[in-house]
Enzyme design. Structure first.
Site, PDB file in Angstrom:
ATOM      1  N   HIS A  18       1.022  -1.329  -0.058  1.00  0.00           N
ATOM      2  CA  HIS A  18       0.049   0.079  -0.025  1.00  0.00           C
ATOM      3  C   HIS A  18       0.930   1.221   0.140  1.00  0.00           C
ATOM      4  O   HIS A  18       2.182   1.116   0.126  1.00  0.00           O
ATOM      5  CB  HIS A  18      -1.079   0.077   1.154  1.00  0.00           C
ATOM      6  CG  HIS A  18      -0.271   0.313   2.614  1.00  0.00           C
ATOM      7  ND1 HIS A  18      -1.157   0.841   3.651  1.00  0.00           N
ATOM      8  CD2 HIS A  18       0.971   0.023   2.843  1.00  0.00           C
ATOM      9  CE1 HIS A  18      -0.239   0.779   4.616  1.00  0.00           C
ATOM     10  NE2 HIS A  18       0.796   0.239   4.248  1.00  0.00           N
ATOM     11  N   CYS A  37       6.265   5.729   4.434  1.00  0.00           N
ATOM     12  CA  CYS A  37       4.774   5.062   3.906  1.00  0.00           C
ATOM     13  C   CYS A  37       3.991   5.590   2.771  1.00  0.00           C
ATOM     14  O   CYS A  37       3.209   5.355   2.371  1.00  0.00           O
ATOM     15  CB  CYS A  37       3.815   5.226   5.082  1.00  0.00           C
ATOM     16  SG  CYS A  37       4.316   3.971   6.460  1.00  0.00           S
ATOM     17  N   HIS A  43       5.015   0.032  -0.690  1.00  0.00           N
ATOM     18  CA  HIS A  43       5.846  -0.730   0.377  1.00  0.00           C
ATOM     19  C   HIS A  43       4.592  -1.675   0.758  1.00  0.00           C
ATOM     20  O   HIS A  43       3.368  -1.777   0.643  1.00  0.00           O
ATOM     21  CB  HIS A  43       6.482  -0.056   1.492  1.00  0.00           C
ATOM     22  CG  HIS A  43       5.289   0.738   2.466  1.00  0.00           C
ATOM     23  ND1 HIS A  43       4.316   1.649   2.111  1.00  0.00           N
ATOM     24  CD2 HIS A  43       4.778   0.192   3.522  1.00  0.00           C
ATOM     25  CE1 HIS A  43       3.759   2.019   3.093  1.00  0.00           C
ATOM     26  NE2 HIS A  43       3.922   1.029   4.054  1.00  0.00           N
ATOM     27  N   HIS A  45       3.592  -5.085   3.889  1.00  0.00           N
ATOM     28  CA  HIS A  45       3.395  -5.368   5.347  1.00  0.00           C
ATOM     29  C   HIS A  45       2.984  -6.934   5.189  1.00  0.00           C
ATOM     30  O   HIS A  45       2.126  -7.305   4.423  1.00  0.00           O
ATOM     31  CB  HIS A  45       2.228  -4.452   6.226  1.00  0.00           C
ATOM     32  CG  HIS A  45       2.918  -3.090   6.542  1.00  0.00           C
ATOM     33  ND1 HIS A  45       3.797  -3.113   7.298  1.00  0.00           N
ATOM     34  CD2 HIS A  45       2.502  -1.992   5.497  1.00  0.00           C
ATOM     35  CE1 HIS A  45       3.938  -1.829   7.295  1.00  0.00           C
ATOM     36  NE2 HIS A  45       3.048  -1.259   6.160  1.00  0.00           N
ATOM     37  N   ASP A  83      -5.070 -10.548   0.014  1.00  0.00           N
ATOM     38  CA  ASP A  83      -3.950 -11.010   0.351  1.00  0.00           C
ATOM     39  C   ASP A  83      -2.917 -11.042  -0.900  1.00  0.00           C
ATOM     40  O   ASP A  83      -3.597 -11.408  -2.211  1.00  0.00           O
ATOM     41  CB  ASP A  83      -4.081 -12.380   0.802  1.00  0.00           C
ATOM     42  CG  ASP A  83      -2.474 -13.166   1.021  1.00  0.00           C
ATOM     43  OD1 ASP A  83      -1.718 -12.643   1.452  1.00  0.00           O
ATOM     44  OD2 ASP A  83      -2.333 -14.493   0.785  1.00  0.00           O
ATOM     45  N   HIS A  84      -1.775 -10.580  -1.057  1.00  0.00           N
ATOM     46  CA  HIS A  84      -0.956 -10.464  -2.064  1.00  0.00           C
ATOM     47  C   HIS A  84      -1.313  -9.308  -3.190  1.00  0.00           C
ATOM     48  O   HIS A  84      -1.255  -9.805  -4.197  1.00  0.00           O
ATOM     49  CB  HIS A  84      -0.664 -11.686  -2.594  1.00  0.00           C
ATOM     50  CG  HIS A  84       0.306 -12.486  -1.940  1.00  0.00           C
ATOM     51  ND1 HIS A  84       0.217 -13.382  -0.919  1.00  0.00           N
ATOM     52  CD2 HIS A  84       1.751 -12.722  -2.040  1.00  0.00           C
ATOM     53  CE1 HIS A  84       1.311 -13.845  -0.345  1.00  0.00           C
ATOM     54  NE2 HIS A  84       2.139 -13.385  -0.949  1.00  0.00           N
ATOM     55  N   GLU A 128      -0.022  -4.350  12.120  1.00  0.00           N
ATOM     56  CA  GLU A 128       0.812  -3.819  10.933  1.00  0.00           C
ATOM     57  C   GLU A 128       1.908  -4.190  10.974  1.00  0.00           C
ATOM     58  O   GLU A 128       2.757  -4.576   9.979  1.00  0.00           O
ATOM     59  CB  GLU A 128       0.682  -2.584  10.428  1.00  0.00           C
ATOM     60  CG  GLU A 128       1.131  -2.060   9.287  1.00  0.00           C
ATOM     61  CD  GLU A 128       0.874  -0.532   8.823  1.00  0.00           C
ATOM     62  OE1 GLU A 128       0.065  -0.062   8.004  1.00  0.00           O
ATOM     63  OE2 GLU A 128       1.309   0.504   9.532  1.00  0.00           O
TER      64      GLU A 128
END
Length: 139
Positions: A18, A37, A43, A45, A83-84, A128
């Site tokens: 994100h 960020c 980037h 998490h 996810d991903h 996070e």
């Protein structure tokens, strides 16, 4: 007679990229407020998600909520969706909403809330990082 209320928890994880960015602000202000960020190349998490369901124990099953059903709901409503993925680019939920941990937790809550009986309380805890996490709702 008081009802036996118990909280049950399901832990899952997902990986997502994100960028925190407010399009109404200048590049300088975004960089100042969001720091790393705000990287224009995004980037990622490794999020840890804990879904808490609280309610009375069913005398017939001994369950507050069937954990297999909860696992399936989280997979269908959250993991398959986020996810991903790049949350900013790949999801409709964050196309116009800054994907902060706070907003991600609220979105996950809303995705699950109408799938779980309203007599049961629902709480989302989203990590996070190992040291940074949020909870929603707060009572």
């Amino acid at each position: 007679m008081t009802e036996n209320r118990v909280a049950v928890f399901r832990k899952e994880n997902f990986n997502a990229a994100h960028r925190l960015h407010n399009p109404d602000w200048s590049d300088e202000k975004n960089a100042r407020i969001f720091g790393k960020c705000n990287n224009p190349h995004y980037h990622g998490h490794n999020y840890d998600l804990i879904v808490q369901v609280t309610g009375a124990v069913d005398p017939e099953t001994g369950y507050v909520f069937d954990m297999k059903i909860l696992s399936d709901l989280i997979k269908e409503q959250v993991l398959d969706r986020f996810d991903h993925k790049n949350l900013n680019l790949d999801t409709r939920e964050f196309r116009n909403l800054n994907p902060s941990a706070e907003n991600i937790a609220i979105v996950i809550y809303k995705l699950l809330r109408d799938k779980i009986d309203t007599t049961l309380d629902l709480k989302i805890r989203l990590y996070e990082t190992e040291r940074n996490f949020v909870e929603y709702p707060v009572h």
